[in-house]
Design a protein around this motif. Structure first.
Motif, mmCIF file in Angstrom:
data_model
loop_
_atom_site.group_PDB
_atom_site.id
_atom_site.type_symbol
_atom_site.label_atom_id
_atom_site.label_comp_id
_atom_site.label_asym_id
_atom_site.label_seq_id
_atom_site.Cartn_x
_atom_site.Cartn_y
_atom_site.Cartn_z
ATOM 1 N N ALA A 66 12.324 2.912 2.991
ATOM 2 C CA ALA A 66 11.471 3.981 3.358
ATOM 3 C C ALA A 66 11.401 5.022 2.176
ATOM 4 O O ALA A 66 10.581 5.677 1.784
ATOM 5 C CB ALA A 66 11.767 4.538 4.592
ATOM 6 N N MET A 67 12.688 5.522 1.692
ATOM 7 C CA MET A 67 12.872 6.195 0.414
ATOM 8 C C MET A 67 12.338 5.857 -0.590
ATOM 9 O O MET A 67 11.576 6.688 -1.261
ATOM 10 C CB MET A 67 14.495 6.245 0.123
ATOM 11 N N VAL A 68 12.277 4.450 -0.845
ATOM 12 C CA VAL A 68 11.448 3.981 -2.374
ATOM 13 C C VAL A 68 9.889 4.474 -2.073
ATOM 14 O O VAL A 68 9.400 5.106 -3.108
ATOM 15 C CB VAL A 68 11.718 2.569 -2.550
ATOM 16 N N ILE A 69 9.222 3.988 -0.826
ATOM 17 C CA ILE A 69 7.835 4.352 -0.887
ATOM 18 C C ILE A 69 7.675 5.852 -0.687
ATOM 19 O O ILE A 69 6.674 6.327 -1.442
ATOM 20 C CB ILE A 69 7.446 3.760 0.594
ATOM 21 N N TYR A 70 8.411 6.470 0.071
ATOM 22 C CA TYR A 70 8.156 8.039 0.026
ATOM 23 C C TYR A 70 8.588 8.637 -1.484
ATOM 24 O O TYR A 70 7.749 9.556 -1.774
ATOM 25 C CB TYR A 70 9.391 8.717 0.867
ATOM 26 N N LEU A 71 9.470 8.491 -2.196
ATOM 27 C CA LEU A 71 9.515 9.029 -3.560
ATOM 28 C C LEU A 71 8.501 8.415 -4.555
ATOM 29 O O LEU A 71 7.863 9.304 -5.028
ATOM 30 C CB LEU A 71 10.735 8.470 -4.236
ATOM 31 N N CYS A 72 8.132 7.370 -4.350
ATOM 32 C CA CYS A 72 6.855 6.808 -5.232
ATOM 33 C C CYS A 72 5.730 7.537 -4.841
ATOM 34 O O CYS A 72 4.792 8.030 -5.702
ATOM 35 C CB CYS A 72 6.488 5.344 -5.121
ATOM 36 N N GLU A 73 5.428 7.865 -3.788
ATOM 37 C CA GLU A 73 4.050 8.608 -3.278
ATOM 38 C C GLU A 73 4.347 10.128 -3.721
ATOM 39 O O GLU A 73 3.327 10.892 -3.710
ATOM 40 C CB GLU A 73 3.875 8.504 -1.704
ATOM 41 N N ARG A 74 5.364 10.735 -3.428
ATOM 42 C CA ARG A 74 5.651 12.137 -3.657
ATOM 43 C C ARG A 74 5.471 12.435 -5.197
ATOM 44 O O ARG A 74 5.213 13.495 -5.632
ATOM 45 C CB ARG A 74 7.091 12.569 -3.179
ATOM 46 N N PHE A 75 6.020 11.299 -5.956
ATOM 47 C CA PHE A 75 5.887 11.716 -7.616
ATOM 48 C C PHE A 75 5.221 10.505 -8.213
ATOM 49 O O PHE A 75 5.743 9.806 -9.087
ATOM 50 C CB PHE A 75 7.330 11.626 -8.012
ATOM 51 N N PRO A 76 3.717 10.569 -7.924
ATOM 52 C CA PRO A 76 2.927 9.425 -8.286
ATOM 53 C C PRO A 76 2.832 9.564 -9.834
ATOM 54 O O PRO A 76 2.191 8.206 -10.325
ATOM 55 C CB PRO A 76 1.631 9.707 -7.361
ATOM 56 N N ARG A 82 2.478 1.951 -6.069
ATOM 57 C CA ARG A 82 1.002 1.644 -5.919
ATOM 58 C C ARG A 82 0.164 2.309 -4.989
ATOM 59 O O ARG A 82 0.538 1.735 -3.699
ATOM 60 C CB ARG A 82 0.737 0.184 -5.858
ATOM 61 N N LEU A 83 -0.619 3.357 -5.039
ATOM 62 C CA LEU A 83 -1.175 3.990 -3.811
ATOM 63 C C LEU A 83 -2.223 3.062 -3.391
ATOM 64 O O LEU A 83 -2.624 2.203 -3.837
ATOM 65 C CB LEU A 83 -1.669 5.332 -4.241
ATOM 66 N N GLU A 84 -2.514 3.772 -2.025
ATOM 67 C CA GLU A 84 -3.695 2.870 -1.250
ATOM 68 C C GLU A 84 -4.829 2.763 -1.877
ATOM 69 O O GLU A 84 -5.211 3.697 -2.397
ATOM 70 C CB GLU A 84 -3.719 3.682 0.086
ATOM 71 N N GLY A 85 -5.620 1.795 -2.121
ATOM 72 C CA GLY A 85 -6.616 1.529 -2.576
ATOM 73 C C GLY A 85 -6.534 0.683 -4.238
ATOM 74 O O GLY A 85 -7.329 0.292 -4.788
ATOM 75 N N ALA A 86 -5.164 0.855 -4.513
ATOM 76 C CA ALA A 86 -4.856 0.433 -5.991
ATOM 77 C C ALA A 86 -4.940 -1.260 -5.904
ATOM 78 O O ALA A 86 -4.725 -1.880 -5.052
ATOM 79 C CB ALA A 86 -3.503 0.782 -6.357
ATOM 80 N N MET A 87 -4.979 -2.016 -7.203
ATOM 81 C CA MET A 87 -5.322 -3.272 -7.114
ATOM 82 C C MET A 87 -3.956 -3.963 -6.715
ATOM 83 O O MET A 87 -4.132 -4.888 -5.894
ATOM 84 C CB MET A 87 -5.481 -3.551 -8.703
ATOM 85 N N ASP A 88 -2.977 -3.292 -6.920
ATOM 86 C CA ASP A 88 -1.789 -4.177 -6.903
ATOM 87 C C ASP A 88 -0.782 -3.549 -5.474
ATOM 88 O O ASP A 88 0.174 -3.830 -5.283
ATOM 89 C CB ASP A 88 -0.414 -3.937 -7.993
ATOM 90 N N ARG A 89 -1.691 -2.933 -4.652
ATOM 91 C CA ARG A 89 -1.080 -2.273 -3.584
ATOM 92 C C ARG A 89 -0.406 -3.369 -2.427
ATOM 93 O O ARG A 89 0.803 -3.413 -1.982
ATOM 94 C CB ARG A 89 -1.975 -1.519 -2.742
ATOM 95 N N MET A 90 -1.060 -4.334 -2.493
ATOM 96 C CA MET A 90 -0.341 -5.480 -1.571
ATOM 97 C C MET A 90 0.567 -5.983 -1.860
ATOM 98 O O MET A 90 1.713 -6.220 -1.264
ATOM 99 C CB MET A 90 -1.731 -6.355 -1.179
#
Length: 216
Positions: A66-76, A82-90
């Motif tokens: 959860a920390m990894v996802i949160y930090l990546c989204e907080r500091f994009p 890979r934010l929602e809609g990005a090619m590599d998101r899945m």
């Protein structure tokens, strides 16, 4: 200020590695691997008495994924997520969480080799080592996919997925050799050349869960 509560050679290393890569200011509180994780004070940060624990703007987190996802989204801006809609998101989500698939087998072998000692199960050691090797094979297959610039787990390049899986492989290599996985070995060498990884390694005076390999 971001504060990370960290035990060397544990899951908290993946969060420290990511924070280094994000180049965001943070405070590191290194915890010994002992009863201090079960104190009433620390349990307010991580109710199961585990690391990592993260404090950020008065809020607390206690799951590394959860920390990894949160930090990546907080500091994009650093491109580690890979934010929602990005090619590599899945694929990013899959590999960030795959790290925990590998880590659970590492944790079992830490218990067998280090905690239980003479009471350890030889059968459990064999089974868990084989499961680590299955995870290695999955990483090898991904890195062997004939896609241009397959230097990292994602087509779009280096990301927190490499950090999470790389940290799991760092741990797993103490229990299962990577000799038969050339693409994995090349990828691991590539990502561990980064200063962000080197700065996340235990320091000379840091406590460690283990100092050597435990190959059967």
């Amino acid at each position: 200020m971001i504060t990370l509560y960290h035990v060397p050679q544990s899951r908290s290393m993946r969060v420290l590695w990511l924070l280094n890569e994000l180049e965001v200011e943070h405070r590191l509180v290194e915890m010994p691997f002992d009863g201090s994780l079960g104190t009433e004070e620390f349990l307010t940060r991580s109710p199961a008495g585990r690391v990592p624990a993260l404090e950020i703007e008065g809020e607390r987190m206690f799951e590394s994924g959860a920390m990894v996802i949160y930090l990546c989204e907080r500091f994009p801006e650093r491109g580690m997520g890979r934010l929602e809609g990005a090619m590599d998101r899945m694929a990013w989500l899959v590999w960030v969480h795959f790290a925990e698939t590998l880590t659970q087998h590492v944790s079992s072998l830490v218990l067998q080799h280090i905690v239980l000692g003479d009471e350890a199960s030889a059968a459990t050691k064999r089974v868990e080592t084989a499961r680590i090797e299955q995870c290695y094979a999955a990483i090898e297959a991904r890195l062997s996919t004939p896609v241009e610039n397959r230097d990292y787990l994602l087509t779009g390049g280096y990301s927190a997925a490499d950090i999470c899986v790389g940290q799991a492989v760092y741990m797993a290599r103490h229990f299962a050799r990577t000799d038969d996985y050339p693409e994995l070995r090349a990828w691991f060498a590539r990502i561990t050349e980064r200063q962000s990884y080197l700065d996340a390694l235990p320091g000379p005076s840091a406590s460690r869960m283990f100092e050597r390999e435990f190959y059967e």
